[in-house]
Enzyme design. Structure first.
Site, PDB file in Angstrom:
ATOM      1  N   TRP A 157       6.518   7.564  -2.057  1.00  9.73           N
ATOM      2  CA  TRP A 157       8.072   7.918  -1.753  1.00  9.73           C
ATOM      3  C   TRP A 157       8.220   9.248  -0.963  1.00  9.73           C
ATOM      4  CZ3 TRP A 157       8.468  12.955  -3.187  1.00  9.73           C
ATOM      5  CH2 TRP A 157       7.671  13.395  -4.166  1.00  9.73           C
ATOM      6  N   ASN A 158       7.201   9.891  -0.722  1.00  6.70           N
ATOM      7  CA  ASN A 158       7.385  11.180  -0.046  1.00  6.70           C
ATOM      8  C   ASN A 158       7.431  11.136   1.613  1.00  6.70           C
ATOM      9  OD1 ASN A 158       4.444  10.531   0.232  1.00  6.70           O
ATOM     10  ND2 ASN A 158       3.781  12.651  -0.016  1.00  6.70           N
ATOM     11  N   LYS A 181       4.300  -3.170  -0.995  1.00  5.03           N
ATOM     12  CA  LYS A 181       4.871  -2.790  -1.987  1.00  5.03           C
ATOM     13  C   LYS A 181       5.125  -1.248  -1.774  1.00  5.03           C
ATOM     14  CE  LYS A 181       4.947  -0.944  -5.849  1.00  5.03           C
ATOM     15  NZ  LYS A 181       6.268  -0.011  -5.914  1.00  5.03           N
ATOM     16  N   GLY A 234      -1.308   7.389  -2.830  1.00  9.76           N
ATOM     17  CA  GLY A 234      -0.350   7.852  -4.232  1.00  9.76           C
ATOM     18  C   GLY A 234      -1.267   8.732  -4.866  1.00  9.76           C
ATOM     19  N   SER A 235      -0.925   8.770  -6.013  1.00  9.33           N
ATOM     20  CA  SER A 235      -1.780   9.512  -7.086  1.00  9.33           C
ATOM     21  C   SER A 235      -3.086   9.424  -7.160  1.00  9.33           C
ATOM     22  CB  SER A 235      -1.004   9.795  -8.357  1.00  9.33           C
ATOM     23  OG  SER A 235      -1.021   8.672  -9.141  1.00  9.33           O
ATOM     24  N   GLU A 256      -5.626   6.856  -0.166  1.00  9.37           N
ATOM     25  CA  GLU A 256      -5.136   8.497   0.080  1.00  9.37           C
ATOM     26  C   GLU A 256      -4.435   8.971  -1.098  1.00  9.37           C
ATOM     27  OE1 GLU A 256      -6.043   9.676   2.843  1.00  9.37           O
ATOM     28  OE2 GLU A 256      -6.304   7.853   4.235  1.00  9.37           O
ATOM     29  N   CYS A 290       0.913  15.312   0.167  1.00  4.67           N
ATOM     30  CA  CYS A 290      -0.613  15.786  -0.204  1.00  4.67           C
ATOM     31  C   CYS A 290      -1.340  16.594   0.477  1.00  4.67           C
ATOM     32  CB  CYS A 290      -0.907  14.112  -0.456  1.00  4.67           C
ATOM     33  SG  CYS A 290      -0.806  13.372   1.201  1.00  4.67           S
TER      34      CYS A 290
HETATM   35  P1  ADP Z   1       3.592   9.487  -7.168  1.00  2.00           P
HETATM   36  O1  ADP Z   1       3.273  10.420  -8.090  1.00  2.00           O
HETATM   37  O2  ADP Z   1       3.598  10.016  -5.698  1.00  2.00           O
HETATM   38  O3  ADP Z   1       5.016   8.659  -7.471  1.00  2.00           O
HETATM   39  P2  ADP Z   1       2.114   7.142  -7.749  1.00  2.00           P
HETATM   40  O4  ADP Z   1       0.736   7.096  -7.619  1.00  2.00           O
HETATM   41  O5  ADP Z   1       2.650   7.148  -9.102  1.00  2.00           O
HETATM   42  O6  ADP Z   1       2.393   8.360  -6.891  1.00  2.00           O
HETATM   43  O7  ADP Z   1       2.901   6.096  -7.054  1.00  2.00           O
HETATM   44  C1  ADP Z   1       2.498   5.594  -5.677  1.00  2.00           C
HETATM   45  C2  ADP Z   1       2.780   4.205  -5.588  1.00  2.00           C
HETATM   46  O8  ADP Z   1       2.192   3.365  -6.729  1.00  2.00           O
HETATM   47  C3  ADP Z   1       4.135   3.793  -5.730  1.00  2.00           C
HETATM   48  O9  ADP Z   1       4.622   2.628  -4.898  1.00  2.00           O
HETATM   49  C4  ADP Z   1       4.146   3.304  -7.228  1.00  2.00           C
HETATM   50  O10 ADP Z   1       5.148   2.250  -7.422  1.00  2.00           O
HETATM   51  C5  ADP Z   1       2.879   2.776  -7.316  1.00  2.00           C
HETATM   52  N1  ADP Z   1       2.437   2.549  -8.505  1.00  2.00           N
HETATM   53  C6  ADP Z   1       2.205   3.517  -9.590  1.00  2.00           C
HETATM   54  N2  ADP Z   1       1.591   3.055 -10.640  1.00  2.00           N
HETATM   55  C7  ADP Z   1       1.143   1.783 -10.262  1.00  2.00           C
HETATM   56  C8  ADP Z   1       0.363   0.805 -11.022  1.00  2.00           C
HETATM   57  N3  ADP Z   1      -0.041   0.849 -12.137  1.00  2.00           N
HETATM   58  N4  ADP Z   1       0.082  -0.371 -10.343  1.00  2.00           N
HETATM   59  C9  ADP Z   1       0.531  -0.494  -9.104  1.00  2.00           C
HETATM   60  N5  ADP Z   1       1.077   0.269  -8.464  1.00  2.00           N
HETATM   61  C10 ADP Z   1       1.486   1.391  -9.011  1.00  2.00           C
END
Ligand code: ADP
Length: 484
Positions: A157-158, A181, A234-235, A256, A290
């Site tokens: 989302w950032n 997605k 993401g994370s 990333e 990040c």
């Molecule tokens: P943040 O901490 O920045 O929200 P996330 O890693 O939780 O980072 O989320 C980044 C992306 O990964 C988002 O699109 C989120 O919906 C997706 N996401 C989170 N958990 C899962 C999962 N278990 N499987 C697939 N996508 C995921």
């Protein structure tokens, strides 16, 4: 509500196989404005089965898209770029509404997002192979570069626009098709990019956007044998899950992930420049990137002077709703973000740090937080070990170059690092010693479309942007031809 000039950009349906569709179940996800808590729209919560339809449509589209002449893909991507630029104000307004970043910054992101589309539109024409001199006279050895196939992207989302185009533009340029997605917090910008891709003439199934339950959709995208590549931002925690889920199908991965960026100020630095660099790298997007500096290491000789100058600048940063003029710091994305910041500050204070400025929720309420500077931080604190992802700058004092390089590298992350020095010899020593994928010297801003973005260690795999970025979507095929 979001007031757009181009009303068609606000979509509440997903783009699957060239059609705008609702969830089969009718379920929707509400999208809220983090500055006000107001619902600004809804998007479908599509099922795993619908995600499979998108993958199948991408597979069908791949057959023709991958066979277009590169210059034909260039022309379509170029049109997409033009439309993103033409609609930058509206895309900015959407991002401010669903993500919170100030309007000027959001519009800047729209142009930054567009820059990847322009760059990779150009790179499409430069996917060169090789000819290799054969060890025997009777053979000719050729290397072909071919698109990987159907790709999936899961984005955060950032950066609601740029994290999508940084993946989709090289994928499409290479001849791949993609199912995106977006994050559940910021799907509207992603759908708007879909509207513009369609308007640009990018064929059905080539660029698709599905919104809904991350786990359900993620399980389909990672589990599918048709999807040959997953690109995720993401994370680190979720990256690890997706990597494991991709193992059974041996998918190619670009990841990333999280960072824990050190920002080092040596005694010989230009202090005013270092303060400006720290402001740019720490407080951009309210600290929610990040590559935001997470730990600020300042050499003993300039520590007090730097702390004083930084605190004065931070006090003057205006916090508010992103649509208000002059606002530099918007709200945090949600309550969890605030909870993490408060936890990190509480931990630091309990272990001996003190607050120079800020340190608490902002008087505006909601998810607004005061831009903060902490002094007296140590390696034992959470602010040293975890990504805070908020407007909090912890200052660490150090004595020697060797000591600070060791502290900077003492993390499982390795995305971005920054250092300020006027000494040329030190510049090379430190740049080479930092265990990071990206290093900023005398600057706090390093990202652009022409340079390779990515990390080492647990910050990820692969590079985005630059001429390296398209390689992530290409397979190398070796052709050995016997001619005698
Ligand atoms: P943040 O901490 O920045 O929200 P996330 O890693 O939780 O980072 O989320 C980044 C992306 O990964 C988002 O699109 C989120 O919906 C997706 N996401 C989170 N958990 C899962 C999962 N278990 N499987 C697939 N996508 C995921």
């Amino acid at each position: 509500m979001v007031n757009l000039k181009n009303k068609g950009l606000l979509r509440s349906k997903c783009l699957i196989g060239g059609a705008w569709v609702d969830a089969a179940s009718g379920a929707v996800i509400e999208v809220t404005n983090p500055a006000t808590g107001d619902v600004i729209g809804t998007v479908p919560s599509v099922s795993g089965a619908q995600t499979e339809q998108a993958v199948a449509a991408a597979d069908t589209a791949f057959a023709s898209w991958s066979r277009l002449a590169a210059r034909e893909r260039t022309a379509l991507l170029r049109r997409w770029f033009d439309l993103i630029v033409q609609n930058a104000d509206d895309l900015g307004a959407l991002m401010t509404a669903e993500q919170g970043k100030p309007l000027a910054e959001a519009r800047g992101e729209a142009l930054y997002a567009a820059s990847f589309v322009e760059w990779f539109a150009e790179e499409a024409k430069r996917v060169y192979g090789d000819t290799i001199p054969s060890p025997t006279a009777d053979k000719r050895l050729i290397v072909l570069k071919q698109p990987i196939g159907v790709c999936a992207a899961i984005t955060p989302w950032n950066f609601p626009a740029a994290m999508i185009t940084r993946k989709a533009a090289p994928a499409l340029a290479a001849g791949c098709t993609m199912v995106v997605k977006p994050a559940e917090q910021t799907p509207l910008t992603a759908l708007a990019l879909g509207v513009l891709a369609e308007e640009a003439g990018i064929p059905a199934g080539v660029f698709q956007v599905v919104t809904g339950d991350a786990r359900e959709i993620g399980a389909v995208l990672t589990g599918s044998d048709t999807v040959r590549k997953l690109s995720f931002t993401g994370s680190t925690e979720v990256g690890r899950i997706l990597m494991a889920q991709s193992a059974p199908t041996i998918k190619k991965l670009s990841l990333e992930l999280g960072g824990n960026a050190p920002f080092i100020v040596f005694d010989d630095a230009d202090l005013d420049a270092a303060v400006e660099g720290a402001i740019a790298s720490k407080y951009r997007n309210a600290g929610q990137t990040c590559v935001c500096s997470n730990r600020i290491y300042v050499q003993a000789g300039v520590y007090d002077a730097f702390a004083e100058k930084l605190a004065a600048r931070v006090k003057a940063l205006s916090v508010g709703v992103g649509t208000d003029a002059g606002v530099l710091i918007g709200p945090l994305i949600d309550g969890d973000a605030i909870a993490k910041i408060e936890d990190h500050i509480g931990d630091a204070l309990a272990k001996g740090a003190s607050v120079l400025t800020g340190g608490k929720r902002h008087a505006l309420g909601g998810t607004f937080f005061e831009p903060t500077v902490l002094t007296g931080a140590t390696q034992a604190m959470k602010v040293a070990r975890e990504e805070t992802f908020g407007p909090v700058a912890p200052l660490f004092r150090f004595e020697t170059e060797e000591e600070v390089v060791a502290m900077a590298n003492d993390t499982e992350f390795g995305l971005a690092a920054y250092f300020y020095t006027e000494n040329v010899r030190r510049t090379w020593r430190v740049a080479e010693a930092l265990d990071y994928g990206m290093v900023g010297h005398n600057t706090g801003l390093i990202s652009n479309e022409v340079a390779p973005f990515g990390g080492v260690k647990q910050s990820g795999l692969g590079r985005e942007g630059s001429h390296y970025g398209i390689e992530e979507y290409l397979e190398v095929k070796y052709l050995c031809s016997a001619i005698a």
